[in-house]
Design a protein around this motif. Structure first.
Motif, short mmCIF file in Angstrom:
data_model
loop_
_atom_site.label_atom_id
_atom_site.label_comp_id
_atom_site.label_asym_id
_atom_site.label_seq_id
_atom_site.Cartn_x
_atom_site.Cartn_y
_atom_site.Cartn_z
N PHE A 14 8.06 -50.71 5.12
CA PHE A 14 7.12 -51.59 5.00
C PHE A 14 6.73 -51.59 3.50
O PHE A 14 6.25 -50.49 3.08
CB PHE A 14 5.65 -51.20 5.66
N ASN A 17 7.77 -48.27 1.68
CA ASN A 17 7.38 -47.19 2.50
C ASN A 17 8.54 -47.22 3.83
O ASN A 17 8.39 -47.92 4.44
CB ASN A 17 5.81 -47.21 3.13
N VAL A 19 9.75 -46.22 6.93
CA VAL A 19 8.94 -45.59 8.13
C VAL A 19 10.06 -44.91 8.80
O VAL A 19 10.00 -43.85 9.30
CB VAL A 19 8.00 -46.46 8.74
N PRO A 38 3.81 -36.15 14.66
CA PRO A 38 2.40 -36.24 14.00
C PRO A 38 2.02 -38.16 13.93
O PRO A 38 3.11 -38.54 13.84
CB PRO A 38 2.75 -35.75 12.64
N SER A 39 0.95 -38.33 13.61
CA SER A 39 0.43 -39.71 13.45
C SER A 39 1.07 -40.20 12.12
O SER A 39 1.05 -39.34 11.22
CB SER A 39 -1.21 -39.36 13.03
N GLY A 40 1.34 -41.38 12.03
CA GLY A 40 2.09 -41.82 10.78
C GLY A 40 3.41 -41.51 10.68
O GLY A 40 4.23 -42.37 9.84
N SER A 41 4.33 -41.17 11.60
CA SER A 41 5.27 -40.72 11.60
C SER A 41 6.33 -41.81 12.15
O SER A 41 7.67 -41.83 12.05
CB SER A 41 5.82 -39.42 12.41
N GLY A 42 5.92 -43.14 12.47
CA GLY A 42 6.54 -44.15 12.68
C GLY A 42 6.84 -44.59 14.28
O GLY A 42 7.76 -45.16 14.92
N LYS A 43 6.39 -43.61 15.19
CA LYS A 43 6.29 -43.80 16.65
C LYS A 43 6.12 -45.33 17.13
O LYS A 43 6.95 -45.90 17.80
CB LYS A 43 5.42 -42.67 17.40
N SER A 44 5.01 -45.81 16.62
CA SER A 44 4.61 -47.16 17.07
C SER A 44 5.48 -48.16 16.57
O SER A 44 5.81 -48.97 17.16
CB SER A 44 3.36 -47.34 16.68
N THR A 45 5.87 -48.08 15.32
CA THR A 45 6.71 -48.74 14.88
C THR A 45 8.18 -48.80 15.42
O THR A 45 8.65 -49.99 15.63
CB THR A 45 6.97 -48.33 13.31
N GLU A 54 8.23 -55.69 15.78
CA GLU A 54 8.93 -55.27 14.33
C GLU A 54 10.18 -55.74 14.33
O GLU A 54 10.98 -55.56 14.98
CB GLU A 54 8.57 -54.17 13.96
P1 ADP Z 1 2.61 -43.40 14.59
O1 ADP Z 1 2.45 -44.34 15.56
O2 ADP Z 1 3.72 -42.52 14.49
O3 ADP Z 1 1.51 -43.07 14.28
P2 ADP Z 1 3.24 -45.93 13.02
O4 ADP Z 1 4.46 -46.37 13.38
O5 ADP Z 1 2.02 -46.57 13.43
O6 ADP Z 1 3.12 -44.10 13.10
O7 ADP Z 1 3.14 -46.09 11.27
C1 ADP Z 1 4.04 -45.54 10.56
C2 ADP Z 1 3.82 -45.72 9.28
O8 ADP Z 1 3.98 -47.36 9.03
C3 ADP Z 1 2.48 -45.60 8.72
O9 ADP Z 1 2.47 -45.18 7.17
C4 ADP Z 1 1.75 -46.72 8.72
O10 ADP Z 1 0.72 -46.81 7.48
C5 ADP Z 1 2.95 -47.61 8.33
N1 ADP Z 1 2.82 -48.93 9.01
C6 ADP Z 1 2.62 -49.30 10.21
N2 ADP Z 1 2.70 -50.54 10.40
C7 ADP Z 1 2.39 -51.26 9.24
C8 ADP Z 1 2.17 -52.66 8.71
N3 ADP Z 1 2.14 -53.37 9.61
N4 ADP Z 1 2.28 -52.87 7.49
C9 ADP Z 1 2.17 -51.72 6.68
N5 ADP Z 1 2.55 -50.55 7.02
C10 ADP Z 1 2.63 -50.28 8.26
#
Ligand code: ADP
Ligand code: MG
Length: 243
Positions: A14, A17, A19, A38-45, A54
């Motif tokens: 992103f 960044n 991810v 951990p939170s923010g590690s990219g699991k949802s992405t 995405e």
């Molecule tokens: P997790 O699910 O492991 O907590 P995410 O996949 O939600 O992690 O997020 C990973 C990183 O990507 C974070 O730093 C988050 O801020 C960033 N991020 C996620 N979605 C977006 C987006 N749509 N735009 C910009 N940054 C994003």
């Protein structure tokens, strides 16, 4: 065994960044993979990239033999195979439970309305909520909403189910019912990737646990290996915090 999900060297940024930094994972048909990290590690992405919510920057994602980055692939057809359940349910608030259930199968021409209603009744019964068919979601508890969301995803008859922290927003007493529905699905042979902090569920249900940090899979293995004998220092740190 054939991999039904295959991610090869996936990169996703992103802006500046990055991810996902070259992530590879293959999931076999019928396998249950639990992703922790951990939170923010990219699991949802990562989960979102599996049905192209995405778009990835580099690498390949192959779902049931189709490279979803290929512009010739009909992504709607691929998405029909991949059900997704989110932390915050994402039910349509203005529609009844039944209307939520039948919307996609009818609109996408997968079933007639009557077929979709029959199918929805079967699924609602399975998650213990048939009597809620005619109410709006806001009258349901969080746990009930999430069970409807799972049933709604199943209404498309998917081959794969992705769960993104499905119990994280729930009151503790609601968690068990939702996990039970997921356990049942796993037992029936559904291919699943589950992002969760429910380590009990991971130990009991996962064929494989994947530890995710800093954009990579740091470690993966059978639940007993990961929980009892983690090799990576980041995994040990994480488990010390959550267990
Ligand atoms: P997790 O699910 O492991 O907590 P995410 O996949 O939600 O992690 O997020 C990973 C990183 O990507 C974070 O730093 C988050 O801020 C960033 N991020 C996620 N979605 C977006 C987006 N749509 N735009 C910009 N940054 C994003
Ligand atoms: Mg997340």
């Amino acid at each position: 065994m054939a991999a039904i999900i295959e991610a090869r060297d996936v990169h996703k940024s992103f802006g500046k960044n990055e991810v996902l930094k070259g992530l590879s994972l293959a999931v076999n048909e019928g396998e249950v993979v639990v992703m922790i990290g951990p939170s923010g590690s990219g699991k949802s992405t990562f989960l979102r990239s599996l049905n192209k919510l995405e778009a990835i920057n580099d690498g390949q994602i192959i779902i049931d033999g189709e490279d979803i980055s290929d512009s010739k692939v009909n992504i709607d057809k691929v998405r029909e195979k991949v059900g997704m359940v989110f932390q915050h349910f994402n039910l349509f608030p203005h529609l009844t439970v039944m209307e939520n259930m039948i919307l996609a199968p009818v609109q996408l021409g997968k079933m007639t309305k009557n077929e979709a209603i029959d199918n929805a009744k079967t699924l609602l019964k399975r998650v213990g909520l048939l009597e809620k068919a005619d109410v709006k979601p806001d009258t349901l508890s969080g746990g009930q909403k999430q069970r409807v969301a799972i049933a709604r995803a199943l209404a498309m008859n998917p081959e794969i189910m992705l769960f993104d922290e499905p119990t994280s927003a729930l009151d503790p007493e609601m968690v068990g019912d939702v996990l039970d529905v997921m356990k049942e699905l796993a037992k029936e042979g559904m291919t699943m990737i589950v992002v969760t902090h429910e380590m009990g569920f991971a130990k009991q249900v996962a064929d494989r646990v994947v530890f995710f940090a800093d954009g990579y899979i740091r470690e993966e293995g059978k639940p007993a290996e990961i929980f009892e004998n983690p090799q990576d220092e980041r995994t040990r740190d994480f488990l010390n915090k959550v267990l």
